[in-house]
Design a protein around this motif. Structure first.
Motif, PDB file in Angstrom:
ATOM      1  N   CYS A 349      33.957  50.291  18.606  1.00 28.08           N
ATOM      2  CA  CYS A 349      34.765  49.178  19.593  1.00 28.08           C
ATOM      3  C   CYS A 349      35.166  49.721  21.218  1.00 28.08           C
ATOM      4  N   SER A 350      34.543  51.224  21.562  1.00 32.21           N
ATOM      5  CA  SER A 350      34.594  51.333  23.191  1.00 32.21           C
ATOM      6  C   SER A 350      33.645  50.353  23.808  1.00 32.21           C
ATOM      7  N   GLU A 351      32.518  50.350  23.482  1.00 24.62           N
ATOM      8  CA  GLU A 351      31.232  49.497  23.666  1.00 24.62           C
ATOM      9  C   GLU A 351      31.786  48.103  24.105  1.00 24.62           C
ATOM     10  N   MET A 352      32.612  47.419  22.138  1.00 22.84           N
ATOM     11  CA  MET A 352      32.700  46.374  22.540  1.00 22.84           C
ATOM     12  C   MET A 352      33.978  45.755  23.696  1.00 22.84           C
ATOM     13  N   GLY A 353      34.995  46.988  24.292  1.00 24.12           N
ATOM     14  CA  GLY A 353      35.588  46.555  25.357  1.00 24.12           C
ATOM     15  C   GLY A 353      34.945  46.815  26.585  1.00 24.12           C
TER      16      GLY A 353
END
Ligand code: IPM
Ligand code: MG
Length: 361
Positions: A349-353
């Protein structure tokens, strides 16, 4: 421009996906010279934990004083969470319905778009998908069964429950006007969905929609029964442009439309009133089973932030920039777990952001 945003991280995966939406909004703000302030407010389970109520006056006031509200998701696991031991009016969902009503957010826009990069995730056959589809579900959000009188009683030992479906012409007219205005900027077709072969409320709905349609001669207006619409969405989704419908039908059809696109994790939504104010949230729920695992798909929330830039702030260029970043990330093969397929790169999730914000710099 100064953007004054009230943020509701909420429950489950809500806080994680909101963090990513902020990352992307901050990248937009830096690039285009805007100043964003976020005021975090509580709703749903988080509010119950803090105040014993799913929605407080303080949350309503802070939401009203912002330009827009950006929300993650609310609610927990109904089988295990103590929130669901409370009476229905005190549960997380009651907070969401309450804020929709308090802010008069009668028009819910739920775009269901098939991204060509995600065609593999679409459960429909290629000959049904054809060139893809781009549907805007317009769901009435503050009337109908959700807000009608209800009761549960026992009469001579027989338990009975009643829910009432009420619409007046003012409620129908204002959402119909929004639908035709939005259709004017799209493919100029409104399909109004009802159950006019059975329900009085649907017959009034159809009459009023026809009256409004006369004011928009360049937009084609069609009517479809809700059961047929449920079928048509999986038979030929490309036939739809704007689908206009009442609260309960819209709740059901928007989930169906989202599944047809392949992932509910991609679908944004905007809930609007008569002004520029809006509450923006993903169409999906709080997914308590994967909360805190950094595997949720933040794209629906990020696209909701893009809708916020467009509908509340008229920042169309900035909104497009976010949509472009999403398409680029998909094209470059980045996928969260829910949309992962062979040959692509799995990200959290954080990497996608971070990746999406990176395209905007
Ligand atoms: C939605 C949700 C809500 C609704 C629930 C959580 C009350 O399903 O936004 O579609 O039914 O409106
Ligand atoms: Mg729903």
């Amino acid at each position: 421009m100064e953007l004054n945003i009230a943020c509701i991280p909420g429950d489950g995966i809500g806080p994680e996906i909101i963090n990513e939406a902020k990352k992307v909004l901050d990248a937009v703000a830096i690039k285009y010279g805007h100043k964003i302030s976020y005021n975090t407010i509580l709703l749903g389970g988080a509010s119950i934990d803090a105040y014993g109520e799913p929605l407080t006056e303080d949350t309503i006031e802070k939401a009203k004083s912002a330009d827009a509200v950006l929300m993650g998701s609310i609610g927990g696991d109904a089988n295990t969470s103590p929130w669901y031991q409370l009476p229905p009016a005190k549960r997380p969902e009651a907070g969401l319905l309450g804020i929709r009503k308090a802010l008069n957010l009668f028009a819910n826009l739920r775009p269901a778009v098939l991204y060509t990069e995600l065609e593999d995730a679409c459960p429909l056959k290629k000959e049904i998908i054809k060139d893809g589809f781009d549907i805007m579900i317009m769901r009435e959000l503050t009337g109908g069964l959700y807000f009608g009188e209800r009761s549960t009683t026992t009469d001579h030992g027989v338990r009975k429950a009643v829910d009432t479906l009420t619409y007046d012409e003012i409620e129908i007219k204002r959402i119909a006007i929004k639908a035709f205005e939005i259709a004017q900027k799209r493919n100029k077709l409104v399909t109004s969905v009802d159950k006019a072969n059975v329900l009085d409320s649907s017959r009034l709905w159809r009459t009023v929609v026809n009256e409004v349609a006369k004011e928009y001669p360049e937009v084609k207006c069609e009517h479809m029964l809700v059961d047929n619409c449920a079928m048509q969405l999986v038979r030929n989704p490309g036939q739809f442009d704007v689908v206009l419908t009442e609260n309960m039908f819209g709740d059901i059809l928007s989930d169906e439309a989202s599944m047809v696109t392949g992932s509910i994790g991609m679908l944004a939504s905007a809930s609007l009133n008569e002004t520029k104010f809006g509450l923006y949230e993903p169409s999906h729920g709080s997914a308590p089973d994967i909360a805190g695992m950094d595997i949720a798909n933040p794209i629906a929330t990020i696209l909701s932030a893009s809708m916020m830039l467009k509908y509340t702030f008229d920042l169309d260029k900035e909104a497009d920039e976010i949509e472009k970043a999403v398409k680029l990330a998909l094209k470059d093969g980045y996928r969260t777990k829910d949309i992962m397929s062979e040959g692509n790169q799995l990200v959290g999730c954080s990497e996608m952001g971070t990746i999406l914000a990176g395209y905007i710099k």
